[in-house]
Structures are given as structure tokens and as C-alpha cells.
Design a protein around this motif. Structure first.
Motif, PDB file in Angstrom:
ATOM      1  N   LEU A   9     -92.963-109.522  40.677  1.00  0.00           N
ATOM      2  CA  LEU A   9     -92.263-108.513  39.888  1.00  0.00           C
ATOM      3  C   LEU A   9     -90.818-108.898  39.609  1.00  0.00           C
ATOM      4  CD1 LEU A   9     -93.384-105.289  41.817  1.00  0.00           C
ATOM      5  CD2 LEU A   9     -94.489-106.329  39.840  1.00  0.00           C
ATOM      6  N   VAL A  10     -90.369-108.530  38.417  1.00  0.00           N
ATOM      7  CA  VAL A  10     -88.946-108.502  38.091  1.00  0.00           C
ATOM      8  C   VAL A  10     -88.683-107.087  37.584  1.00  0.00           C
ATOM      9  CG1 VAL A  10     -87.068-109.448  36.699  1.00  0.00           C
ATOM     10  CG2 VAL A  10     -88.942-110.949  37.452  1.00  0.00           C
ATOM     11  N   LEU A  11     -88.038-106.273  38.411  1.00  0.00           N
ATOM     12  CA  LEU A  11     -87.830-104.868  38.081  1.00  0.00           C
ATOM     13  C   LEU A  11     -86.357-104.642  37.757  1.00  0.00           C
ATOM     14  CD1 LEU A  11     -90.025-103.107  40.804  1.00  0.00           C
ATOM     15  CD2 LEU A  11     -90.686-103.957  38.540  1.00  0.00           C
ATOM     16  N   ILE A  12     -86.100-104.039  36.575  1.00  0.00           N
ATOM     17  CA  ILE A  12     -84.740-103.866  36.081  1.00  0.00           C
ATOM     18  C   ILE A  12     -84.424-102.384  35.952  1.00  0.00           C
ATOM     19  CG2 ILE A  12     -83.099-104.510  34.266  1.00  0.00           C
ATOM     20  CD1 ILE A  12     -86.183-106.187  33.698  1.00  0.00           C
TER      21      ILE A  12
ATOM     22  N   MET B   6     -81.156-100.871  43.359  1.00  0.00           N
ATOM     23  CA  MET B   6     -81.921-102.111  43.319  1.00  0.00           C
ATOM     24  C   MET B   6     -81.508-103.053  44.450  1.00  0.00           C
ATOM     25  SD  MET B   6     -83.699-101.045  40.888  1.00  0.00           S
ATOM     26  CE  MET B   6     -84.829-102.385  40.498  1.00  0.00           C
ATOM     27  N   LYS B   7     -80.230-103.026  44.842  1.00  0.00           N
ATOM     28  CA  LYS B   7     -79.792-103.826  45.984  1.00  0.00           C
ATOM     29  C   LYS B   7     -80.511-103.390  47.250  1.00  0.00           C
ATOM     30  CE  LYS B   7     -75.053-104.861  44.438  1.00  0.00           C
ATOM     31  NZ  LYS B   7     -73.609-104.590  44.693  1.00  0.00           N
TER      32      LYS B   7
ATOM     33  N   THR C 202     -85.094-110.787  46.116  1.00  0.00           N
ATOM     34  CA  THR C 202     -83.683-111.050  45.911  1.00  0.00           C
ATOM     35  C   THR C 202     -83.141-110.077  44.881  1.00  0.00           C
ATOM     36  OG1 THR C 202     -82.049-112.818  45.556  1.00  0.00           O
ATOM     37  CG2 THR C 202     -83.920-112.746  44.039  1.00  0.00           C
ATOM     38  N   TYR C 203     -81.824-110.029  44.772  1.00  0.00           N
ATOM     39  CA  TYR C 203     -81.158-109.134  43.826  1.00  0.00           C
ATOM     40  C   TYR C 203     -80.316-109.955  42.861  1.00  0.00           C
ATOM     41  CZ  TYR C 203     -77.750-105.820  41.935  1.00  0.00           C
ATOM     42  OH  TYR C 203     -76.958-105.087  41.086  1.00  0.00           O
ATOM     43  N   LEU C 204     -80.396-109.626  41.569  1.00  0.00           N
ATOM     44  CA  LEU C 204     -79.571-110.257  40.544  1.00  0.00           C
ATOM     45  C   LEU C 204     -78.898-109.164  39.721  1.00  0.00           C
ATOM     46  CD1 LEU C 204     -81.985-113.061  39.251  1.00  0.00           C
ATOM     47  CD2 LEU C 204     -80.099-113.315  40.869  1.00  0.00           C
TER      48      LEU C 204
ATOM     49  N   GLY D  66     -93.891-111.614  45.651  1.00  0.00           N
ATOM     50  CA  GLY D  66     -92.444-111.739  45.581  1.00  0.00           C
ATOM     51  C   GLY D  66     -91.882-110.792  44.544  1.00  0.00           C
ATOM     52  N   ALA D  67     -90.582-110.477  44.651  1.00  0.00           N
ATOM     53  CA  ALA D  67     -89.975-109.527  43.726  1.00  0.00           C
ATOM     54  C   ALA D  67     -88.495-109.823  43.542  1.00  0.00           C
ATOM     55  CB  ALA D  67     -90.159-108.098  44.234  1.00  0.00           C
ATOM     56  N   VAL D  68     -88.041-109.650  42.310  1.00  0.00           N
ATOM     57  CA  VAL D  68     -86.621-109.757  41.984  1.00  0.00           C
ATOM     58  C   VAL D  68     -86.165-108.396  41.482  1.00  0.00           C
ATOM     59  CG1 VAL D  68     -84.871-110.910  40.583  1.00  0.00           C
ATOM     60  CG2 VAL D  68     -86.872-112.197  41.382  1.00  0.00           C
ATOM     61  N   MET D  69     -85.147-107.841  42.126  1.00  0.00           N
ATOM     62  CA  MET D  69     -84.569-106.570  41.714  1.00  0.00           C
ATOM     63  C   MET D  69     -83.327-106.851  40.868  1.00  0.00           C
ATOM     64  SD  MET D  69     -86.533-104.270  43.230  1.00  0.00           S
ATOM     65  CE  MET D  69     -87.975-105.348  43.126  1.00  0.00           C
ATOM     66  N   VAL D  70     -83.243-106.224  39.702  1.00  0.00           N
ATOM     67  CA  VAL D  70     -82.155-106.507  38.755  1.00  0.00           C
ATOM     68  C   VAL D  70     -81.488-105.201  38.349  1.00  0.00           C
ATOM     69  CG1 VAL D  70     -81.537-107.574  36.551  1.00  0.00           C
ATOM     70  CG2 VAL D  70     -83.460-108.493  37.874  1.00  0.00           C
ATOM     71  N   SER D  71     -80.181-105.248  38.213  1.00  0.00           N
ATOM     72  CA  SER D  71     -79.437-104.092  37.730  1.00  0.00           C
ATOM     73  C   SER D  71     -78.328-104.570  36.813  1.00  0.00           C
ATOM     74  CB  SER D  71     -78.831-103.320  38.902  1.00  0.00           C
ATOM     75  OG  SER D  71     -78.088-102.204  38.444  1.00  0.00           O
ATOM     76  N   GLY D  72     -77.943-103.720  35.857  1.00  0.00           N
ATOM     77  CA  GLY D  72     -76.746-103.980  35.096  1.00  0.00           C
ATOM     78  C   GLY D  72     -75.526-103.718  35.956  1.00  0.00           C
ATOM     79  N   GLU D  73     -74.455-104.426  35.666  1.00  0.00           N
ATOM     80  CA  GLU D  73     -73.227-104.281  36.450  1.00  0.00           C
ATOM     81  C   GLU D  73     -72.735-102.841  36.484  1.00  0.00           C
ATOM     82  OE1 GLU D  73     -68.628-106.070  36.482  1.00  0.00           O
ATOM     83  OE2 GLU D  73     -70.050-106.646  34.897  1.00  0.00           O
TER      84      GLU D  73
END
Length: 249
Positions: free
Chosen positions: A166-169, A199-200, A214-216, A185-192
Motif C-alpha cells: 500500500l501507498v496511502l496518502i 500518517m506518521k 515508512t512515512y514520506l 508493506g506500506a508507505v504512509m504519505v501526507s502533504g506537508e
């Protein structure tokens, strides 16, 4: 609170978040068919996908025109095309991506749409779209934005072999390690400038549960915006390729 009331509350939150974004997608660029793209030697771009008994979808092919291996679910009251165009080169490099449009209109023209909450229907539509594209709806990377992240989490809970990474935004609720305990596996994404703590925290909880995560963060982005998307999504896909658990037999 009853499930129906929780759902209505979520819809209200998503509609409010969408009110300030996605409107520019009403005039999204013309989309050339893949055959035209190849014939004219055009750069990577989004192409339309005609799905029988459904709305047209859209997709980016993988390297050398390969069938897409990833899925994108757009957010509330969005056309979705602009989101995928924002990271089309990263999508192409990492296997291609396919998207279906929401089944419920948000405006009279039907350009802006949202997804209903019928998971069985959504899963069937996704499988039909991959069949048309020539791909296989199995062991997918699911990229979900806002409402698409909320639904992607629940698809992965119910069918983890199909929606395995997953890549969840910008999810409207914090993704749950309990729901995602079987993903690879998963990537958590947020806008600044979105609610970054949600998401963090999800990434931290997934890691604690033994799930690679991880978080991006997308610089300068509010909810519904894609900031530096080619770089961020390229990093997300590369991270999953390097860190996701092996596929179970």
C-alpha cells in the motif's frame, strides 16, 4: 455510534476536504490511447481504458508498454486523472498503474466523482478493469488518496493477497495495524500542510506490529494536492520493492 452515522460523518469530512481541491481537474487534458502514444513515439502519459458496463478508467503502462501492475483509487469528488499525471513517470518505471473512477457523481456533469462504500462492488470493478487492461488483479501495489486511502485499507484487510502493498496518502482516519496485519508493506504519505501526525503515527504502529512501513511527506502540499509527486512516489515504490515482505505461496 452506528456504522451508518460513522459513514455519514466520514462523507462530510471528505466532502469538506475536497471542496478546496480537485476542481482544476474538471478541465483535465485530452488523453491519447496507448496505440497512438506508441505510434507517435510520445513520452509516457495517461491513456483511457474502456471498461464494459462501467465508466472509462485510465492508466499508465509499465516499461515498454507492459500491462499495469499497480492500482490507484482517487479521493472524494475528484476526476483522478490529474493525480496520476502528477507521478506518471514514476508509475511507468515501477510497473504501470491503473485507475477506476468513482461510481457516484459529485456534480451534474459527472466529472468529479466519489467511490461508494460497497467493497464487493469495488473489488469486482477493479478485477474487471485489470482484465480489460490485460493485467492480473493479484499482488498489487494499491495507491489510495484520501477516500481512496480509506477504501484501500479496507480492501487490503479483506483481500490481502490481491492488495498486498500500500501507498496511502492523506487518509481521513488513521490506518490500522490490525486491519493491515497481512500486507507485505506500506508507505504512509501526507502533504506537508495536511494532518501529518495521522500518517506518521500509522507508520510507527505498523512498524511496531512487524509490518514493513515508512512515512514520506510531500513538500508544500495541502490535503488533495500532490507536492513533488514524481520524486515522492518514486521513493515510495522503490522503498516497497526493497523492503516489502516476500510474497506468501
Amino acid at each position: 455510534m452506528q456504522p451508518t452515522l460513522r459513514r455519514l460523518g466520514l462523507l462530510a469530512w471528505l466532502a469538506a476536504a475536497a471542496s478546496g481541491c480537485g476542481r482544476d481537474e474538471q478541465a483535465h487534458a485530452a488523453i491519447r490511447p496507448l496505440a497512438t502514444q506508441r505510434r507517435l513515439a510520445l513520452p509516457v502519459e495517461v491513456y483511457t481504458l474502456n471498461i464494459p458496463d462501467d465508466l472509462p478508467g485510465f492508466a499508465v503502462p509499465g516499461p515498454d508498454g507492459a500491462n499495469p501492475k499497480m492500482l490507484f483509487l482517487h479521493g472524494m469528488c475528484s476526476a483522478g486523472v490529474g493525480d496520476v499525471q502528477a507521478f506518471q513517470f514514476a508509475a511507468n518505471e515501477h510497473g504501470g498503474i491503473l485507475a477506476i473512477r468513482g461510481d457516484t457523481p459529485c456534480d451534474d456533469a459527472g466529472v468529479l466523482r466519489r467511490h461508494s462504500f460497497d467493497l464487493d462492488k469495488l473489488d469486482a470493478r477493479i478485477r474487471a478493469a485489470f482484465e480489460v487492461s490485460g493485467g492480473v488483479a493479484d499482488d498489487l501495489v494499491l495507491v489510495g488518496h484520501s477516500q481512496g486511502a480509506y477504501l484501500g485499507e479496507r480492501l487490503a484487510e479483506q483481500w490481502p493477497q490481491r492488495y498486498s502493498r500500500l501507498v496511502l496518502i492523506g487518509a481521513p482516519t488513521e490506518p490500522s495495524a490490525a486491519r493491515l496485519r497481512h500486507v507485505r508493506g506500506a508507505v504512509m504519505v501526507s502533504g506537508e500542510y495536511d494532518v501529518t501526525t495521522r500518517m506518521k503515527q500509522a507508520a510507527t504502529e505498523l512498524q511496531s506490529a512487524g509490518i514493513p512501513a515508512t512515512y514520506l511527506e510531500m513538500p508544500g502540499a495541502k490535503h488533495g494536492q500532490m507536492g513533488d509527486a514524481e520524486r515522492v512516489f518514486g521513493e515510495a515504490f522503490t522503498w516497497l520493492e526493497a523492503n516489502a515482505l516476500p510474497r506468501k505461496p
